[in-house]
Design an enzyme around this catalytic site. Sequence first.
Site, mmCIF file in Angstrom:
data_model
loop_
_atom_site.group_PDB
_atom_site.id
_atom_site.type_symbol
_atom_site.label_atom_id
_atom_site.label_comp_id
_atom_site.label_asym_id
_atom_site.label_seq_id
_atom_site.Cartn_x
_atom_site.Cartn_y
_atom_site.Cartn_z
ATOM 1 N N SER A 246 0.454 -1.018 0.313
ATOM 2 C CA SER A 246 0.139 -0.248 0.038
ATOM 3 C C SER A 246 0.347 1.640 -0.516
ATOM 4 C CB SER A 246 -0.624 0.172 1.374
ATOM 5 O OG SER A 246 -2.136 0.843 1.260
ATOM 6 N N GLU B 25 -8.725 -5.455 -6.668
ATOM 7 C CA GLU B 25 -8.392 -4.460 -6.581
ATOM 8 C C GLU B 25 -8.647 -4.068 -7.467
ATOM 9 O OE1 GLU B 25 -4.949 -3.399 -3.720
ATOM 10 O OE2 GLU B 25 -4.449 -5.811 -3.883
ATOM 11 N N HIS C 103 -7.248 -5.736 -0.881
ATOM 12 C CA HIS C 103 -6.058 -4.868 -0.787
ATOM 13 C C HIS C 103 -5.542 -5.370 0.062
ATOM 14 C CE1 HIS C 103 -3.749 -0.781 -0.539
ATOM 15 N NE2 HIS C 103 -4.574 -1.329 0.354
#
Length: 289
Positions: free
Chosen positions: A164, A226, A265
């Site tokens: 991330s 995602e 995610h």
Amino acid sequence: MVGKKISEATFANFSRCKVEIPNAEQWVITSRIERRTYRITIAHPIGEPPPGGYPVIYLLDGNSVFGTMVEALRLQCRRPEYTGVMPAIVVGIGYEMDDPYAQERFYDLTPLPSMEYRKRSDNEPIPEQGGAEVFLQFIEEELKPQIESEFLVDRTRQALFGHSLGGLFTVYALFRKPESYQYYVAGSPSLHWNKEYMLELENDFITRARKIPVHIQVLFGVGELEKSHECGNCARARALTERLAAISTDIGVKAKYQEFEHEGHVSVLPVLISRALRFALHPDPTRDN
């Protein structure tokens, strides 16, 4: 009875103790640069290291995934010839808290304050940003020398893993100091952050690498689920992979993009970690990843 709590008196010999990760230790380090404090967790193999030292993985957001990576490595490195994973040192870089993610990560992992993103998904203001340069300096000039003073490290087998915002920082480190690691793993990288600046860094990196080629491998890993998110980071990661792969021979970078089926995610992390171990710790570093 099923579901009924069993009292301690049920057992003739009963005791409790905290569960610890084998061969792991924890440091608290305050950086010289900005006096920021970090919790550093290190797990290392048992026994004498090989003559060239152990590979090492530097892991961002150590509070969230240190245990997952260490246990995956501990199970797989016992038979490298079958698993493709050799023993290594894992260094988790985190913060003095028990929650998986600290507010401070927004500062450490972003190159610049975002002019586009001012609110988080819960509508709360995004914390202070823009400290990636000094955070990278802390890792390179303070943390890594300390690790190398304590453990025998193979400097030719070093990896950086981030997810991330940590994935964004991993790409930032690749562009800024590519010689620092031989393996970069950017999971679900937040490439929608600082888009123009990151493109400038990419172009500068490519210009330098055309003159003096590097010898590094990069893995971009995302969850299949995602792809529908409005930020478009899966497409951004794929496009970056394609740009690097197109000039791989010229600049010395091997780049790979991988989607993990049915993962989102956060759920992508365990499977990505397992893939990253084989990517960075295979006994034969010359094979095609």
